[in-house]
Design a protein around this motif. Structure first.
Motif, mmCIF file in Angstrom:
data_model
loop_
_atom_site.group_PDB
_atom_site.id
_atom_site.type_symbol
_atom_site.label_atom_id
_atom_site.label_comp_id
_atom_site.label_asym_id
_atom_site.label_seq_id
_atom_site.Cartn_x
_atom_site.Cartn_y
_atom_site.Cartn_z
ATOM 1 N N UNK A 36 -28.579 2.750 8.682
ATOM 2 C CA UNK A 36 -29.527 3.201 7.655
ATOM 3 C C UNK A 36 -28.861 3.191 6.299
ATOM 4 N N UNK A 37 -29.440 2.436 5.375
ATOM 5 C CA UNK A 37 -28.998 2.445 3.980
ATOM 6 C C UNK A 37 -30.123 3.005 3.125
ATOM 7 N N UNK A 38 -29.789 3.858 2.181
ATOM 8 C CA UNK A 38 -30.800 4.443 1.293
ATOM 9 C C UNK A 38 -30.547 3.971 -0.135
ATOM 10 N N UNK A 39 -31.504 3.246 -0.663
ATOM 11 C CA UNK A 39 -31.452 2.818 -2.065
ATOM 12 C C UNK A 39 -32.079 3.931 -2.893
ATOM 13 N N UNK A 47 -25.511 -4.431 -5.744
ATOM 14 C CA UNK A 47 -24.238 -4.639 -5.063
ATOM 15 C C UNK A 47 -24.044 -3.603 -3.967
ATOM 16 N N UNK A 48 -24.480 -2.377 -4.230
ATOM 17 C CA UNK A 48 -24.369 -1.328 -3.232
ATOM 18 C C UNK A 48 -25.143 -1.696 -1.970
ATOM 19 N N UNK A 49 -26.338 -2.216 -2.148
ATOM 20 C CA UNK A 49 -27.132 -2.645 -0.993
ATOM 21 C C UNK A 49 -26.458 -3.801 -0.267
ATOM 22 N N UNK A 50 -25.871 -4.723 -1.020
ATOM 23 C CA UNK A 50 -25.162 -5.838 -0.397
ATOM 24 C C UNK A 50 -24.002 -5.338 0.463
ATOM 25 N N UNK A 51 -23.239 -4.383 -0.058
ATOM 26 C CA UNK A 51 -22.117 -3.818 0.698
ATOM 27 C C UNK A 51 -22.627 -3.171 1.990
ATOM 28 N N UNK A 52 -23.751 -2.459 1.889
ATOM 29 C CA UNK A 52 -24.321 -1.823 3.076
ATOM 30 C C UNK A 52 -24.759 -2.872 4.101
ATOM 31 N N UNK A 53 -25.380 -3.947 3.648
ATOM 32 C CA UNK A 53 -25.824 -4.991 4.561
ATOM 33 C C UNK A 53 -24.642 -5.694 5.229
ATOM 34 N N UNK A 54 -23.574 -5.884 4.483
ATOM 35 C CA UNK A 54 -22.370 -6.488 5.068
ATOM 36 C C UNK A 54 -21.764 -5.562 6.121
ATOM 37 N N UNK A 55 -21.740 -4.268 5.812
ATOM 38 C CA UNK A 55 -21.201 -3.297 6.763
ATOM 39 C C UNK A 55 -22.062 -3.246 8.026
ATOM 40 N N UNK A 56 -23.381 -3.237 7.824
ATOM 41 C CA UNK A 56 -24.297 -3.218 8.967
ATOM 42 C C UNK A 56 -24.143 -4.481 9.815
ATOM 43 N N UNK A 57 -23.951 -5.603 9.152
ATOM 44 C CA UNK A 57 -23.754 -6.877 9.852
ATOM 45 C C UNK A 57 -22.521 -6.826 10.747
ATOM 46 N N UNK A 104 -35.323 -10.543 21.687
ATOM 47 C CA UNK A 104 -33.912 -10.891 21.795
ATOM 48 C C UNK A 104 -33.141 -10.859 20.496
ATOM 49 N N UNK A 105 -33.725 -10.299 19.429
ATOM 50 C CA UNK A 105 -33.030 -10.174 18.153
ATOM 51 C C UNK A 105 -32.295 -8.835 18.087
ATOM 52 N N UNK A 106 -31.395 -8.711 17.116
ATOM 53 C CA UNK A 106 -30.618 -7.484 16.967
ATOM 54 C C UNK A 106 -30.980 -6.806 15.651
ATOM 55 N N UNK A 107 -31.735 -5.706 15.681
ATOM 56 C CA UNK A 107 -32.001 -4.950 14.448
ATOM 57 C C UNK A 107 -30.697 -4.361 13.917
ATOM 58 N N UNK A 108 -30.360 -4.700 12.684
ATOM 59 C CA UNK A 108 -29.052 -4.311 12.148
ATOM 60 C C UNK A 108 -29.128 -3.248 11.071
ATOM 61 N N UNK A 109 -30.151 -3.290 10.224
ATOM 62 C CA UNK A 109 -30.154 -2.394 9.067
ATOM 63 C C UNK A 109 -31.576 -2.092 8.611
ATOM 64 N N UNK A 110 -31.790 -0.839 8.247
ATOM 65 C CA UNK A 110 -33.027 -0.418 7.585
ATOM 66 C C UNK A 110 -32.657 0.058 6.190
ATOM 67 N N UNK A 111 -33.379 -0.442 5.191
ATOM 68 C CA UNK A 111 -33.173 -0.011 3.812
ATOM 69 C C UNK A 111 -34.352 0.858 3.398
ATOM 70 N N UNK A 112 -34.119 2.153 3.298
ATOM 71 C CA UNK A 112 -35.135 3.077 2.792
ATOM 72 C C UNK A 112 -34.941 3.241 1.291
ATOM 73 N N UNK A 113 -35.995 3.601 0.597
ATOM 74 C CA UNK A 113 -35.930 3.719 -0.856
ATOM 75 C C UNK A 113 -36.344 5.112 -1.310
ATOM 76 N N UNK A 114 -35.525 5.689 -2.163
ATOM 77 C CA UNK A 114 -35.877 6.949 -2.812
ATOM 78 C C UNK A 114 -36.186 6.629 -4.273
ATOM 79 N N UNK A 115 -37.452 6.342 -4.535
ATOM 80 C CA UNK A 115 -37.889 5.984 -5.882
ATOM 81 C C UNK A 115 -37.999 4.481 -6.055
ATOM 82 N N UNK A 116 -39.065 3.880 -5.543
ATOM 83 C CA UNK A 116 -39.239 2.441 -5.713
ATOM 84 C C UNK A 116 -39.486 2.125 -7.183
#
Length: 284
Positions: free
Chosen positions: A258-261, A143-153, A223-235
């Motif tokens: 930038x969102x960090x999982x 859910x945290x990642x979803x919130x970040x993606x919505x914010x980035x969007x 012509x696309x818009x880069x919106x969010x990068x999800x980095x991971x600390x501990x896959x």
């Protein structure tokens, strides 16, 4: 209805059972020893017309439900991660359930909101995160990642996508070792799974920053818009740690959220000698 006298009696009994369970969970099989449909076959197929005594329900719990439980707190549990409950947290759940706390917004329970704000500030300090960084507790890392993606969007569309939808496809980037929830969240947030870019990893299974920047630049040229990068600390698969500092600089150059999982390994940063894993958090 259960009167207070019976509630008190059964409450003590349930607490005793839970205490015994915590003490002896190692004696149970780690995985549930049942076949698909076995639990269902032991339950009534029609809804009950009358209530049953709690004693009978408790016996059903032990006889039917308990054998179908996989014990995440078992000392022999080595899959995924532990369930992270503890005797204090169990007692806290009892208090929360007892008062029927509704903790959605400040008005519904002021103490819940203000306690959460204080605890989040404690956590920020414990992890050594930058001053001014704020947050709230989510029910899961997914859910945290979803919130970040919505914010980035919203930021990438100048806060118009909720009203007008996407005019130009937005892209998301994550390591090929990233959690499967990221793709699910990308779908839910409306990006579309075709706009999720999996970035190759190195010998330690960490994202390769140069490959990330290549992917961002390619999408911008198209012509696309880069919106969010999800980095991971501990896959989840290998506990790999993405190079947050380098990834953060790339995000800053290209104005990408930038969102960090850090659901798996982020708490290690509470230890001063492990705090390096969050170097680059200032770019979040």
């Amino acid at each position: 209805d259960m009167d207070i006298k019976e509630f008190r009696k059964l409450g003590y009994r349930f607490v005793d059972w839970v205490a015994d369970y915590l003490e002896n969970v190692g004696d149970l099989p780690v995985m549930a020893q049942v076949k698909p449909g076995e639990i269902r076959s032991k339950l009534p197929q029609e809804p009950p017309e009358k209530g049953e005594p709690m004693e009978a329900l408790f016996e059903d719990f032990k006889r039917i439900i308990l054998p179908g439980i996989t014990h995440w707190q078992h000392p022999g549990w080595f899959a995924y991660f532990p369930a992270n409950n503890s005797p204090p947290s169990i007692l806290a759940e009892l208090l929360t359930a007892g008062i029927g706390a509704q903790c959605m917004i400040w008005q519904t329970s002021p103490a819940a909101t203000e306690l959460e704000e204080v605890v989040m500030e404690w956590l920020r300090k414990m992890l050594g995160l930058p001053e001014g960084m704020q947050g709230c507790i989510q029910d899961t890392a997914s859910t945290s990642t979803l919130v970040a993606l919505l914010s980035a969007r919203e930021r990438a569309t100048n806060f118009e996508s909720n009203e007008k939808g996407f005019h130009i496809p937005l892209t998301v980037y994550a390591s090929e070792e990233a959690h499967s929830s990221i793709e699910k969240d990308v779908k839910i947030a409306g990006y579309g799974s075709n706009n999720l870019r999996y970035i190759p990893t190195d010998d330690s299974f960490a994202m390769i920053p140069s490959r990330l920047e290549e992917a961002i630049e390619k999408d911008k040229r198209n012509g696309l818009i880069p919106a969010c990068v999800v980095a991971t600390i501990g896959t989840t698969s290998s506990t790999a740690i993405d190079p947050l500092e380098d990834i953060g600089k790339i995000c800053e150059r290209h104005n990408v959220w930038l969102h960090v999982d850090a659901a798996f390994a982020g708490t290690a940063a509470i230890l001063p000698e492990k705090r390096y894993i969050l170097n680059g958090a200032q770019y979040m």
